[in-house]
Design a protein around this motif. Structure first.
Motif, mmCIF file in Angstrom:
data_model
loop_
_atom_site.group_PDB
_atom_site.id
_atom_site.type_symbol
_atom_site.label_atom_id
_atom_site.label_comp_id
_atom_site.label_asym_id
_atom_site.label_seq_id
_atom_site.Cartn_x
_atom_site.Cartn_y
_atom_site.Cartn_z
ATOM 1 N N ILE A 78 0.871 -1.185 0.000
ATOM 2 C CA ILE A 78 0.000 0.000 0.000
ATOM 3 C C ILE A 78 0.902 1.228 0.000
ATOM 4 N N GLY A 79 0.944 1.935 -1.110
ATOM 5 C CA GLY A 79 1.876 3.055 -1.267
ATOM 6 C C GLY A 79 1.700 4.150 -0.234
ATOM 7 N N GLU A 80 0.450 4.525 0.064
ATOM 8 C CA GLU A 80 0.204 5.594 1.028
ATOM 9 C C GLU A 80 0.617 5.177 2.440
ATOM 10 N N LEU A 81 0.431 3.904 2.782
ATOM 11 C CA LEU A 81 0.876 3.412 4.090
ATOM 12 C C LEU A 81 2.395 3.397 4.163
ATOM 13 N N ASN A 82 3.047 2.980 3.088
ATOM 14 C CA ASN A 82 4.509 3.013 3.048
ATOM 15 C C ASN A 82 5.033 4.437 3.219
ATOM 16 N N ARG A 83 4.352 5.401 2.602
ATOM 17 C CA ARG A 83 4.764 6.803 2.688
ATOM 18 C C ARG A 83 4.737 7.300 4.129
ATOM 19 N N VAL A 84 3.641 6.992 4.845
ATOM 20 C CA VAL A 84 3.506 7.460 6.222
ATOM 21 C C VAL A 84 4.524 6.775 7.134
ATOM 22 N N LEU A 85 4.804 5.489 6.875
ATOM 23 C CA LEU A 85 5.767 4.750 7.691
ATOM 24 C C LEU A 85 7.206 5.154 7.411
ATOM 25 N N LEU A 253 -4.515 9.112 7.088
ATOM 26 C CA LEU A 253 -3.593 8.414 7.986
ATOM 27 C C LEU A 253 -2.402 9.322 8.258
ATOM 28 N N ARG A 254 -2.130 9.583 9.533
ATOM 29 C CA ARG A 254 -1.047 10.501 9.905
ATOM 30 C C ARG A 254 -0.165 9.853 10.969
ATOM 31 N N ALA A 255 1.132 10.111 10.880
ATOM 32 C CA ALA A 255 2.084 9.615 11.875
ATOM 33 C C ALA A 255 2.304 10.680 12.936
ATOM 34 N N THR A 263 7.315 12.790 10.894
ATOM 35 C CA THR A 263 6.010 12.762 11.547
ATOM 36 C C THR A 263 5.009 13.693 10.878
ATOM 37 N N SER A 264 5.407 14.387 9.821
ATOM 38 C CA SER A 264 4.503 15.323 9.154
ATOM 39 C C SER A 264 3.874 14.728 7.902
ATOM 40 N N GLU A 265 4.133 13.462 7.627
ATOM 41 C CA GLU A 265 3.606 12.811 6.426
ATOM 42 C C GLU A 265 2.160 12.369 6.647
ATOM 43 N N ILE A 266 1.352 12.435 5.587
ATOM 44 C CA ILE A 266 -0.015 11.940 5.653
ATOM 45 C C ILE A 266 -0.279 11.027 4.468
ATOM 46 N N GLY A 267 -1.198 10.098 4.653
ATOM 47 C CA GLY A 267 -1.642 9.222 3.582
ATOM 48 C C GLY A 267 -3.142 9.371 3.412
ATOM 49 N N ALA A 268 -3.629 9.355 2.179
ATOM 50 C CA ALA A 268 -5.047 9.571 1.888
ATOM 51 C C ALA A 268 -5.651 8.311 1.286
ATOM 52 N N PHE A 269 -6.846 7.964 1.758
ATOM 53 C CA PHE A 269 -7.552 6.779 1.288
ATOM 54 C C PHE A 269 -9.018 7.120 1.062
ATOM 55 N N GLY A 275 -12.968 -2.210 -0.036
ATOM 56 C CA GLY A 275 -11.917 -1.864 0.906
ATOM 57 C C GLY A 275 -11.418 -0.441 0.721
ATOM 58 N N LEU A 276 -10.223 -0.163 1.210
ATOM 59 C CA LEU A 276 -9.636 1.173 1.118
ATOM 60 C C LEU A 276 -8.835 1.316 -0.161
ATOM 61 N N ARG A 277 -9.101 2.403 -0.900
ATOM 62 C CA ARG A 277 -8.356 2.709 -2.121
ATOM 63 C C ARG A 277 -7.464 3.914 -1.866
ATOM 64 N N GLU A 278 -6.268 3.888 -2.409
ATOM 65 C CA GLU A 278 -5.332 5.000 -2.242
ATOM 66 C C GLU A 278 -5.758 6.191 -3.088
ATOM 67 N N ILE A 279 -5.559 7.386 -2.552
ATOM 68 C CA ILE A 279 -5.792 8.630 -3.291
ATOM 69 C C ILE A 279 -4.432 9.255 -3.557
ATOM 70 N N GLU A 280 -3.977 9.162 -4.786
ATOM 71 C CA GLU A 280 -2.654 9.702 -5.121
ATOM 72 C C GLU A 280 -2.712 11.204 -5.367
#
Length: 467
Positions: A78-85, A253-255, A263-269, A275-280
């Motif tokens: 999941i690209g957005e989850l990877n981004r936040v992590l 999704l925010r860290a 800690t300032s990265e966010i992910g959008a779904f 299920g959950l789809r990524e919003i690029e």
């Protein structure tokens, strides 16, 4: 002869311990003290237990001799989850994810678990709240085909979980949720301070000792804060918060804490049936329903983590009929809004004492920093004067108490994002405008000489000329 068991009263909010019951804890919480048993161990027993079995004691290492380098990361699929992590799951890391019930925590975790099971090996999903059949129904809906290496266990006893992990040796472990887990070594109820501390320590031993990344789900209170004591927050490596409105499809999704990334990265779904789809292209989604000639509307740009984000700020002013004027802000800090209104009243001569003011950032996003100050001021001024700013205008900048505009970071990247989305007039602090001249020429050259107006503002008094 050992000492008898005694009891202590522990606050379930902050973890404060007291020998007697108190109606109000020192943290301010009422009726949060719960009686728990403790064992008073003899100091000599504690010394013997802390000494290694073979007599070996831990030895310090020279920092200069410790090997350094990036830890291996596991792709969650999941690209957005990877981004936040920060690029993926780090081996041996503990990640805490929280959110309101029904927001999609279990959905995103089962999707990530299925992806990891296909690529990295065995995944163990432990649920203390749902049965195995319920998890199977969700997996069928959001995952499609379920990998053979995805294992499910409905269990709440930490001793049993430790034994299963020792036998299975999973590549990824999910605990849903920490408040339902308990260890038989303690008599207190699951979710209490002592149980959460003990179970969190055992999960840390499993994760760090075997190099297994662990995902821990936590409950939240009505106010959106993590329920119970904040002990696990300090123990884990990463704290994620999953937010959104149930009536809307968007999820953010925010860290809040990340030892291996920003800690300032966010992910959008987007929540969908499957299920959950990524919003690029999050900026495009947030602006697609914007009325370009609407009063009280202004577009702003912020920099979240590693990417720029364009948002719509809406404001509404109306006469206050009775009592004090109301100040309501969604997505903007209330104290920040009060300061901007005070500056507008002092420097622009606008009377706000008898005006109700409502400010909203579309999409339920709460951006950090002071990027949105200028857009909030423009939106309030537009609603108060009844004049539209125009849909081709974007603005960002920090407002000081003197009414001067202060520069913000990453202004060149914000300008490029604004031009990419088709904005023709960019309003920003004069300091940023002077530095962005070279970047703007490069953009105009790429767009075949199409002119883009860069309006640098030194003081808030100059915004009247924008309408």
């Amino acid at each position: 002869m050992g000492k008898k068991n005694s009891t202590v009263f522990v606050c379930q909010e902050c973890g404060y311990e007291s020998p007697k019951w108190m109606g109000q804890c020192i943290c301010g919480a009422w009726n949060s003290m719960v009686e728990e048993k403790v064992v008073n161990t003899d100091p000599e027993d504690r010394r013997r237990r802390t000494t290694a079995a073979g007599g070996d004691r831990p030895k310090p290492s020279r920092l200069s001799s410790v090997a350094s380098g990036d830890r291996k990361r596991i792709d969650t699929g999941i690209g957005e989850l990877n981004r936040v992590l920060g690029g993926g799951l780090v081996e041996g890391s503990l990640t805490l994810i929280s959110g309101e019930p029904g927001i999609g925590k279990s959905t995103i975790i089962i999707q990530a678990a299925a992806n990891i099971a296909e690529k990295a090996g065995k995944v163990l999903y432990i649920s203390g709240e749902e049965s195995e059949e319920q998890i199977k129904m969700r997996a069928d809906r959001v995952c499609g085909s379920i990998p053979d290496d995805l294992f499910i266990l409905s269990e709440t006893n930490m001793e049993n979980i430790s034994e299963v992990c020792r036998q299975l040796q999973p590549a990824f472990l999910v605990i849903d949720s920490i408040q339902t887990m308990y260890t038989a070594q303690l008599d207190s109820a699951p979710g209490s301070v002592s149980q959460v501390r003990a179970c969190g320590g055992e999960l840390m031993r499993i994760g760090k000792g075997s190099g297994i990344p662990v995902f821990i789900v936590a409950h939240v209170t009505k106010s959106g804060e993590l329920a119970g004591p904040r002990i696990v927050e300090h123990m884990v490596d990463c704290v994620l918060s999953f937010t959104g409105e149930r009536s809307h499809d968007m999820r953010i999704l925010r860290a809040n804490k990340n030892r291996f990334g920003t800690t300032s990265e966010i992910g959008a779904f987007e929540m969908a049936q499957e299920g959950l789809r990524e919003i690029e292209n999050l900026s495009g989604v947030l602006l697609e329903e914007m009325d370009k000639e609407s009063e009280g509307s202004a577009v702003t740009a912020v920099y979240e983590g590693t990417r720029p984000l364009v948002l719509e700020v809406q404001a509404l002013t109306s006469p206050a009929n009775i009592g004090f004027a109301r100040r309501t802000a969604l997505g903007v800090d209330n104290s920040r809004l009060s300061m901007i209104l005070a500056v507008l009243e002092k420097k622009m001569g606008i009377s706000m004492i008898n005006q109700d003011v409502y400010v909203n950032i579309v999409g339920g996003i709460r951006p950090e920093g002071t990027y949105t100050d200028l857009a909030v001021a423009l939106a309030v001024y537009s609603s108060c004067k009844g004049r539209a700013l125009g849909g081709k205008t974007i603005s960002f900048g920090e407002i000081g108490l003197t009414g001067d505009l202060r520069g913000v970071q990453n202004s060149e990247k914000l300008i490029k994002e604004a031009v990419y989305l088709g904005f023709e007039r960019i309003v920003l602090p004069l300091k940023n405008a002077q530095r962005a001249g070279k970047a703007l020429k490069e953009i105009e050259a790429q767009r075949n000489g199409e002119k883009i107006r860069l309006v640098g503002i030194k003081n808030l008094k100059e915004i009247e000329s924008l309408f």
